[in-house]
Motif scaffolding. Structure first.
Motif, PDB file in Angstrom:
ATOM      1  N   PRO A   1       0.826  -1.208   0.000  1.00 24.49           N
ATOM      2  CA  PRO A   1       0.000   0.000   0.000  1.00 24.49           C
ATOM      3  C   PRO A   1       0.862   1.261   0.000  1.00 24.49           C
ATOM      4  CG  PRO A   1       0.015  -0.990   2.173  1.00 24.49           C
ATOM      5  CD  PRO A   1       0.773  -1.929   1.266  1.00 24.49           C
TER       6      PRO A   1
ATOM      7  N   ASP B   1      -4.599   2.523   2.343  1.00 23.05           N
ATOM      8  CA  ASP B   1      -5.110   1.663   1.285  1.00 23.05           C
ATOM      9  C   ASP B   1      -6.636   1.740   1.273  1.00 23.05           C
ATOM     10  OD1 ASP B   1      -4.908  -0.234  -0.778  1.00 23.05           O
ATOM     11  OD2 ASP B   1      -5.025  -1.916   0.631  1.00 23.05           O
ATOM     12  N   ALA B   2      -7.191   2.095   0.127  1.00 17.72           N
ATOM     13  CA  ALA B   2      -8.647   2.206  -0.012  1.00 17.72           C
ATOM     14  C   ALA B   2      -9.252   0.856  -0.385  1.00 17.72           C
ATOM     15  CB  ALA B   2      -8.998   3.236  -1.083  1.00 17.72           C
ATOM     16  N   LYS B   3     -10.479   0.652   0.072  1.00 13.76           N
ATOM     17  CA  LYS B   3     -11.252  -0.524  -0.305  1.00 13.76           C
ATOM     18  C   LYS B   3     -12.636  -0.034  -0.716  1.00 13.76           C
ATOM     19  CE  LYS B   3      -8.786  -3.865   2.523  1.00 13.76           C
ATOM     20  NZ  LYS B   3      -7.658  -2.989   2.738  1.00 13.76           N
TER      21      LYS B   3
ATOM     22  N   MET C   1     -10.774   3.195   4.211  1.00 13.67           N
ATOM     23  CA  MET C   1      -9.334   3.373   4.048  1.00 13.67           C
ATOM     24  C   MET C   1      -8.681   2.857   5.324  1.00 13.67           C
ATOM     25  SD  MET C   1      -8.886   6.929   1.961  1.00 13.67           S
ATOM     26  CE  MET C   1      -7.488   6.411   0.960  1.00 13.67           C
TER      27      MET C   1
ATOM     28  N   ARG D   1     -15.709   4.966  -6.139  1.00 20.49           N
ATOM     29  CA  ARG D   1     -14.654   4.437  -6.999  1.00 20.49           C
ATOM     30  C   ARG D   1     -14.810   4.958  -8.427  1.00 20.49           C
ATOM     31  NH1 ARG D   1     -13.603   1.323 -10.928  1.00 20.49           N
ATOM     32  NH2 ARG D   1     -11.678   0.108 -11.066  1.00 20.49           N
TER      33      ARG D   1
ATOM     34  N   SER E   1      -5.658   1.914  -4.197  1.00 27.89           N
ATOM     35  CA  SER E   1      -6.102   0.650  -3.633  1.00 27.89           C
ATOM     36  C   SER E   1      -5.285  -0.529  -4.155  1.00 27.89           C
ATOM     37  CB  SER E   1      -7.580   0.424  -3.980  1.00 27.89           C
ATOM     38  OG  SER E   1      -8.010  -0.830  -3.524  1.00 27.89           O
ATOM     39  N   THR E   2      -4.778  -1.336  -3.235  1.00 28.85           N
ATOM     40  CA  THR E   2      -4.060  -2.541  -3.640  1.00 28.85           C
ATOM     41  C   THR E   2      -5.029  -3.597  -4.174  1.00 28.85           C
ATOM     42  OG1 THR E   2      -4.147  -3.422  -1.388  1.00 28.85           O
ATOM     43  CG2 THR E   2      -2.163  -2.204  -2.011  1.00 28.85           C
ATOM     44  N   SER E   3      -6.325  -3.391  -4.014  1.00 24.85           N
ATOM     45  CA  SER E   3      -7.331  -4.325  -4.528  1.00 24.85           C
ATOM     46  C   SER E   3      -7.565  -4.167  -6.014  1.00 24.85           C
ATOM     47  CB  SER E   3      -8.655  -4.132  -3.789  1.00 24.85           C
ATOM     48  OG  SER E   3      -8.495  -4.370  -2.414  1.00 24.85           O
ATOM     49  N   GLU E   4      -7.077  -3.076  -6.582  1.00 23.02           N
ATOM     50  CA  GLU E   4      -7.271  -2.839  -8.014  1.00 23.02           C
ATOM     51  C   GLU E   4      -6.387  -3.796  -8.805  1.00 23.02           C
ATOM     52  OE1 GLU E   4      -9.444  -0.737  -9.667  1.00 23.02           O
ATOM     53  OE2 GLU E   4     -10.288  -0.399  -7.681  1.00 23.02           O
TER      54      GLU E   4
END
Length: 143
Positions: A6, A79-81, A90, A124, A138-141
């Motif tokens: 992140p 880090d955003a979710k 975040m 988003r 975001s690390t989820s991207e």
């Protein structure tokens, strides 16, 4: 596939941020989380691209793990979710340079329409429309 790290920013604990016990005042931990969020928004391009929208903090929760003292240097992650609806989260970790976890912060945010004073749907999507770097946010991207 390797997991992405992140976003992080570095902060030095200053003497005037200490409480009477000689460690970082509890409220300053929240300020460090805010510094990381704003740095992330700026570096991702979100601040420049969001027209008539601003992020608003709706809830913040912190878990204190280790004390911080004057002169300590920490990395604060962010880090955003994103999910569905009007809010997103975040998460931040405040880490000593040796990797020791000092605190964990979880926040709920939304994007407010500054004219209507209401939260907007799909934060988003709004960040994407504004040209923000979603992979930095975001690390989820996906890669």
């Amino acid at each position: 596939m390797t997991e992405r790290e992140p976003f992080r920013t570095r902060i030095k604990v200053r003497h005037y941020e200490l409480d009477t016990l000689g460690h970082l005042n509890h409220a300053v931990y929240h300020s460090y989380g805010e510094v990381a969020r704003l740095e992330l928004f700026e570096q991702s391009g979100a601040l420049a691209g969001l027209k008539n929208l601003a992020s608003v903090l709706l809830e913040s929760h912190i878990v204190f793990r280790r004390e911080l003292r004057a002169g300590d240097v920490v990395d604060v992650t962010c880090d955003a979710k994103f999910g569905s609806g009007k809010t997103f989260s975040m998460d931040s970790k405040i880490l000593k340079l040796d990797g020791t976890l000092a605190a964990e912060i979880t926040c709920t945010l939304g994007l407010m329409d500054l004219e209507r004073r209401k939260l907007v749907e799909d934060p988003r999507g709004r960040f994407a429309e504004a040209g923000a770097d979603l992979k930095l946010l975001s690390t989820s991207e996906g890669d």
